[in-house]
Design an enzyme around this catalytic site. Sequence first.
Site, PDB file in Angstrom:
ATOM      1  N   HIS A   7      39.054  63.763   1.707  1.00 16.69           N
ATOM      2  CA  HIS A   7      38.656  65.138   1.392  1.00 16.69           C
ATOM      3  C   HIS A   7      37.437  65.578   2.187  1.00 16.69           C
ATOM      4  CE1 HIS A   7      36.387  62.832  -1.796  1.00 16.69           C
ATOM      5  NE2 HIS A   7      35.423  63.679  -1.500  1.00 16.69           N
ATOM      6  N   HIS A  79      30.050  67.016   2.546  1.00 12.55           N
ATOM      7  CA  HIS A  79      30.391  65.668   3.021  1.00 12.55           C
ATOM      8  C   HIS A  79      31.867  65.538   3.360  1.00 12.55           C
ATOM      9  CE1 HIS A  79      31.164  65.143  -1.396  1.00 12.55           C
ATOM     10  NE2 HIS A  79      32.148  64.358  -0.989  1.00 12.55           N
ATOM     11  N   GLU A 130      31.249  59.814   2.788  1.00 13.07           N
ATOM     12  CA  GLU A 130      31.645  59.056   1.599  1.00 13.07           C
ATOM     13  C   GLU A 130      32.835  58.179   1.977  1.00 13.07           C
ATOM     14  OE1 GLU A 130      33.297  61.676  -1.410  1.00 13.07           O
ATOM     15  OE2 GLU A 130      32.966  60.222  -3.007  1.00 13.07           O
TER      16      GLU A 130
HETATM   17 CO    CO Z   1      33.551  63.468  -2.251  1.00 15.13          CO
END
Ligand code: CO
Length: 135
Positions: A7, A79, A130
């Site tokens: 994502h 992010h 991440e």
């Molecule tokens: Co995230």
Amino acid sequence: MLKRLHHVAMVVPDLKAASSFYSDVLGADVSDAFALSEHGVSIVTVQLSNVLIELLHPLGADSPIQKFLEKHPSGAMHHLCFEVDDVELASQKLQEQGVRVLNDGIPKIGMESVPVIFIHPKDTMGSLIEFQNII
Ligand code: CO
């Protein structure tokens, strides 16, 4: 180490406006807004065929993205999240190579209920990244 991009998270100043931009202007498949109080965010997800976009807005006074929104009042990308086979192993390998893993390298349970780590933007040429276990 890297598998798919899972994502991209964007912090937005107005969740309703962001949601209607993605659904009405871009014609994307958008979720209803929901609260993740343990993460201090309200969220709308935009599901594309190859990746998820998370539209995030601070929830509560201690939201971890409140300061980010103050710094970027018009909203900004927050992010990227990549999938890995094993986030604990990834954390160890990254630290061995001198990459700073936040939270002392210890995975936390992320929004998708799988373990996640974040690495320091100063070690990635400026982007917060991440990693999460493959779902
Ligand atoms: Co995230």
